[in-house]
Design a protein around this motif. Structure first.
Motif, short mmCIF file in Angstrom:
data_model
loop_
_atom_site.label_atom_id
_atom_site.label_comp_id
_atom_site.label_asym_id
_atom_site.label_seq_id
_atom_site.Cartn_x
_atom_site.Cartn_y
_atom_site.Cartn_z
N ASP A 26 0.82 -1.22 0.00
CA ASP A 26 0.00 0.00 0.00
C ASP A 26 0.85 1.26 0.00
N THR A 27 2.02 1.18 0.64
CA THR A 27 2.97 2.28 0.62
C THR A 27 4.21 1.82 -0.13
N PRO A 28 4.30 2.11 -1.45
CA PRO A 28 5.49 1.72 -2.21
C PRO A 28 6.72 2.43 -1.66
N PHE A 29 7.89 1.89 -1.97
CA PHE A 29 9.13 2.45 -1.48
C PHE A 29 10.21 2.31 -2.53
N LEU A 30 11.25 3.12 -2.41
CA LEU A 30 12.37 3.04 -3.33
C LEU A 30 13.26 1.88 -2.89
#
Length: 328
Positions: A26-30
């Motif tokens: 739900d919270t994409p990240f690098l």
């Protein structure tokens, strides 16, 4: 209930992993891919230190004593890798709106890792560790601004990784000789440097990540971190008590419930320790709805990208189980 990863992933294909995280959580990240040269968390943090020159020695990164960013070929290579990753992110996240997370090493772990020009760790020199923290604060601010420019719809979260802070507070970091330990840092001192970096991240949200049996929750909360990321399987009873206080004070718990290696549990097995402990502590079930479900730690040690993807896919299923428990 929401889900995210903690940063590191196996393999070297940044394009494929960015595609995955844009869908799987739900919270994409690098993603951090330590299998690549300069892909580990410290190298990626060194890359944003535009105010300090650092070079790579056999023992690790070392301050050169200069301020010319061209002083280190390795530092420029680390910067280039981050820029290449941001190029891919900008392409694949075109039109994305919503939360998005980036990860950098926190000031205390950085001070236990980076060496002074003459040797020994930055931790040994009060002025040097303050200068390093200030350079990091500036770098975090600039890096966050660039990510927002490339992904304008992102509601940015900055994660600071502080695995080394418990040892700093305990006076357990070895000196260069190995015959003694660096003097411990007191709580207010630890809060001070961490606060500088957290304030520099604004207006981004902040979370501090520490996989330890007794993460210094009180330091994180006094430094005004909005979230705390921990490995639930490691936590002692006193740590749980501090987490309960933090959660009731409005902090967000990033609950590491999916193991990073070994047998992959089902969603009920992954959710059970969190739900059970929540009830034992008598915490309000409504607060459980604000918990972010994560892997126990980074997934770089997963045996394969496919295994890591399976563990990421398990997060949402686990979050559904926790959400149901919050309604009971």
């Amino acid at each position: 209930m929401t889900t995210t990863g903690l940063g590191s992933l196996p393999g070297e294909d940044i394009r494929e992993w960015i595609k995955v995280v844009l869908e799987a959580v739900d919270t994409p990240f690098l993603p951090e891919l330590p299998a690549r040269p300069y892909g580990d968390m410290v190298s990626r943090t060194v890359a944003v230190l535009t105010e300090l020159a650092v070079d790579l020695q056999p023992a690790g990164w070392r301050l050169t004593g200069g301020t010319d960013p061209r002083a280190s070929l390795d530092q420029r290579r680390a910067r280039s890798l981050v820029q290449e990753d941001l190029d891919v992110l900008e392409e694949l996240a075109d039109g994305y709106t919503g939360p998005f997370k980036i990860q950098l090493t926190g000031p205390w772990t950085l001070a236990t890792t980076v060496e002074l020009p003459r040797g020994d760790k930055v931790l040994a020199d009060h002025g040097a560790r303050r200068d390093l923290a200030e350079a990091l604060a500036y770098g975090v601010n600039e890096h966050a601004a660039e990510v927002r420019r490339r992904v304008p719809g992102a509601d940015l979260i900055v994660q600071l990784d502080e695995p080394g802070l418990p040892a700093v507070l305990a006076g357990a970091v070895p000196t260069a000789s190995g015959w003694s330990k660096h003097r411990s840092v007191d709580g207010p001192g630890a809060v001070d440097l961490l606060t500088r970096v957290i304030e520099a991240a604004a207006p981004a949200h902040t979370v501090v990540h520490c996989c330890a049996a007794r993460p210094p929750i009180e330091v994180f909360t006094k430094a005004e971190a909005e979230g705390i990321a921990v490995d639930l399987a490691l936590l002692t009873e006193p740590a749980w008590e501090q987490i309960a206080i933090a959660v009731e004070a409005g902090k967000t718990l990033y609950a590491g419930v999916v193991p990073t290696t070994g047998t992959i549990p089902n969603q009920e097995q992954a959710a059970d320790p969190l739900i059970r402990k929540w009830r034992q502590l008598g915490l309000d079930p409504e607060l459980l709805k604000r918990v972010v479900i994560t892997p126990a730690c980074g997934l770089a040690g997963a045996p394969s990208p496919a295994d890591a993807r399976t563990r990421l896919d398990l997060l949402r299923k686990t979050a559904d189980v926790v959400a149901e428990a919050a309604e009971e």
